[in-house]
Design an enzyme around this catalytic site. Structure first.
Site, PDB file in Angstrom:
ATOM      1  N   GLN A 154       0.805  -1.214   0.000  1.00  0.00           N
ATOM      2  CA  GLN A 154       0.000   0.000   0.000  1.00  0.00           C
ATOM      3  C   GLN A 154       0.840   1.267   0.000  1.00  0.00           C
ATOM      4  O   GLN A 154       0.311   2.373  -0.144  1.00  0.00           O
ATOM      5  CB  GLN A 154      -0.913   0.010   1.227  1.00  0.00           C
ATOM      6  CG  GLN A 154      -0.166   0.192   2.554  1.00  0.00           C
ATOM      7  CD  GLN A 154      -1.058   0.055   3.759  1.00  0.00           C
ATOM      8  OE1 GLN A 154      -1.510  -1.038   4.080  1.00  0.00           O
ATOM      9  NE2 GLN A 154      -1.306   1.162   4.443  1.00  0.00           N
ATOM     10  N   CYS A 160      -4.960   0.466   3.734  1.00  0.00           N
ATOM     11  CA  CYS A 160      -4.990  -0.946   4.104  1.00  0.00           C
ATOM     12  C   CYS A 160      -6.387  -1.524   3.954  1.00  0.00           C
ATOM     13  O   CYS A 160      -6.565  -2.691   3.584  1.00  0.00           O
ATOM     14  CB  CYS A 160      -4.488  -1.121   5.524  1.00  0.00           C
ATOM     15  SG  CYS A 160      -5.386  -0.160   6.770  1.00  0.00           S
ATOM     16  N   HIS A 301      -5.686  -1.211  11.918  1.00  0.00           N
ATOM     17  CA  HIS A 301      -5.121  -1.647  10.650  1.00  0.00           C
ATOM     18  C   HIS A 301      -5.981  -2.790  10.121  1.00  0.00           C
ATOM     19  O   HIS A 301      -6.492  -3.601  10.899  1.00  0.00           O
ATOM     20  CB  HIS A 301      -3.681  -2.115  10.880  1.00  0.00           C
ATOM     21  CG  HIS A 301      -2.938  -2.508   9.647  1.00  0.00           C
ATOM     22  ND1 HIS A 301      -2.851  -1.712   8.527  1.00  0.00           N
ATOM     23  CD2 HIS A 301      -2.220  -3.634   9.357  1.00  0.00           C
ATOM     24  CE1 HIS A 301      -2.119  -2.314   7.610  1.00  0.00           C
ATOM     25  NE2 HIS A 301      -1.729  -3.476   8.078  1.00  0.00           N
ATOM     26  N   ASN A 322      -0.603  -9.306   5.134  1.00  0.00           N
ATOM     27  CA  ASN A 322      -0.530  -7.859   5.310  1.00  0.00           C
ATOM     28  C   ASN A 322      -0.376  -7.189   3.944  1.00  0.00           C
ATOM     29  O   ASN A 322      -0.292  -7.852   2.913  1.00  0.00           O
ATOM     30  CB  ASN A 322       0.639  -7.501   6.229  1.00  0.00           C
ATOM     31  CG  ASN A 322       0.470  -6.161   6.902  1.00  0.00           C
ATOM     32  OD1 ASN A 322      -0.446  -5.394   6.602  1.00  0.00           O
ATOM     33  ND2 ASN A 322       1.371  -5.847   7.826  1.00  0.00           N
TER      34      ASN A 322
END
Length: 375
Positions: A154, A160, A301, A322
């Site tokens: 990102q 995110c 997040h 992630n």
């Protein structure tokens, strides 16, 4: 070590001009010797810059002194943490090591629970029904079944939420159709109205996918939506240019229930909101057991749970994808402790978990099949 700002910059430029190291293959371990003097710390910083220059804040050489100060503090923290006995995970230097945690959180987090329209009442949402399963395996990993796209990055936009939503839709689309398509986070960022680079709402982003769909991104052939640009742009979605993938709905996994989340993950990868900490930022490998963030307004997040497992010494964990690139953590993934005493799970992992629903193979156009074949 006494150096003028000019000599610092000149020395660093010399390093950066020959920076060629592959970050994921370099273990930047911090030793006591590295921390002995300003000279040794500077040498460690130069080595770090040679690895992470392209993705670091130290690209702004006018600010090199403050970057170096932040780096020293983070290197000391990593070294002291890794000396602790009985830890199940370790920290390391990474692309964020020249930033304070406050600077980092302002750029790389951005998850929001609920909806832009306000808090969602029970009657306004659909809760996921427990899947009809018999045997529940002790471990499961969707990456082993070709259902998860490669880790993405990102960059410095707090998007995110868009990356997690796109990843969840990519996976459920593969499960239902057999086509693993890489979808456009940039379109979600530009067009969904669910947020921007300061954060966003996964629930509203999924709602956008239900109504409109997501185009393929620029990694395929042809690129139906412009590539990721690290900032929100004017929406350029064209409904006349398929294919774009839709979903049929979304549901919330009942909060405060790790068993419910486990069963949901057994059916498909799940988008979750977690609160992260300085230790999470510097995670290098192992099973993360906290600490977690304490301020949901800053530390939230959004990530993707793609599986679960258990170590040889019986530590249960979640497998998390992630969106900070492959150089972070375990090639872009983190394992986080599972089945803890806190009913909300590690870092609140059960408090806001969303599954996109796709009941049957569904593309947004009858012409999509040929385009997907070309992809």
């Amino acid at each position: 070590m006494k150096k003028t700002t000019l000599s610092l910059v000149v020395g660093l430029w010399a390093v950066l001009l020959v920076a060629t190291a592959a970050a994921q293959d370099v273990d930047l371990t911090v030793t006591d010797k590295d921390l002995e003097t300003e000279e040794s710390m500077w040498n460690l910083y130069k080595w770090w810059c040679s690895v992470y220059y392209a993705s670091s804040s130290s690209r702004d050489l006018a600010d090199v002194e403050s970057r170096f100060e932040a780096f020293k503090a983070n290197a000391r923290h990593v070294n002291e943490f890794n000396k602790k006995e009985g830890m199940t995970y370790r920290l390391g230097l990474n692309q964020f090591s020249d930033m304070t945690f406050e600077e980092f959180a302002g750029k790389f987090t951005g998850g929001r629970t609920g909806s832009i329209a306000g808090d969602l009442r029970d009657g306004a949402v659909t809760y996921c029904k427990p899947p009809a399963v018999g045997y529940v395996p002790p471990s499961w990993n969707w990456t082993k079944y070709g259902v998860v796209t490669p880790v993405k990055n990102q960059l410095t936009c707090g998007s995110c939420w868009a990356f997690s939503v796109a990843a969840a839709v990519e996976s459920i689309n593969m499960i239902r159709t057999g086509n693993l398509l890489t979808l456009s986070e940039q379109q979600i960022l530009d067009c969904s109205g669910a947020g921007d680079c300061n954060g966003g709402y996964p629930y509203d982003a999924f709602d956008y996918v239900i109504k409109t769909g997501i185009s393929l991104d620029n990694r395929g052939n042809p690129p139906y939506y412009p590539p990721y640009e690290n900032q929100k742009q004017k929406c350029r979605f064209d409904p006349r240019k398929p294919p774009f993938v839709k979903i049929d709905g979304e549901c919330l996994v009942p909060s405060g229930n790790e068993t419910a989340l486990k069963l949901a993950v057994l059916s498909q990868p799940v988008s979750v909101v977690i609160t992260i900490s300085d230790e999470f930022r510097s995670y290098r490998g192992g099973v993360f057991r906290g600490p977690c963030g304490s301020n949901p307004n800053v530390d939230n997040h959004v990530v993707l749970v793609v599986g679960y497992g258990v170590t040889t010494d019986n530590i249960k964990y979640w497998i998390i994808k992630n969106s900070w690139g492959k150089t972070w953590g375990e090639y872009g993934y983190i394992r986080m402790e599972r089945d803890i005493l806190n009913k909300n799970g590690i870092c609140g992992i059960t408090t806001w978990a969303i599954c996109p629903l796709k009941n049957k193979p569904r593309l947004a156009s009858a012409d999509a099949a040929a385009a997907v074949a070309a992809y």
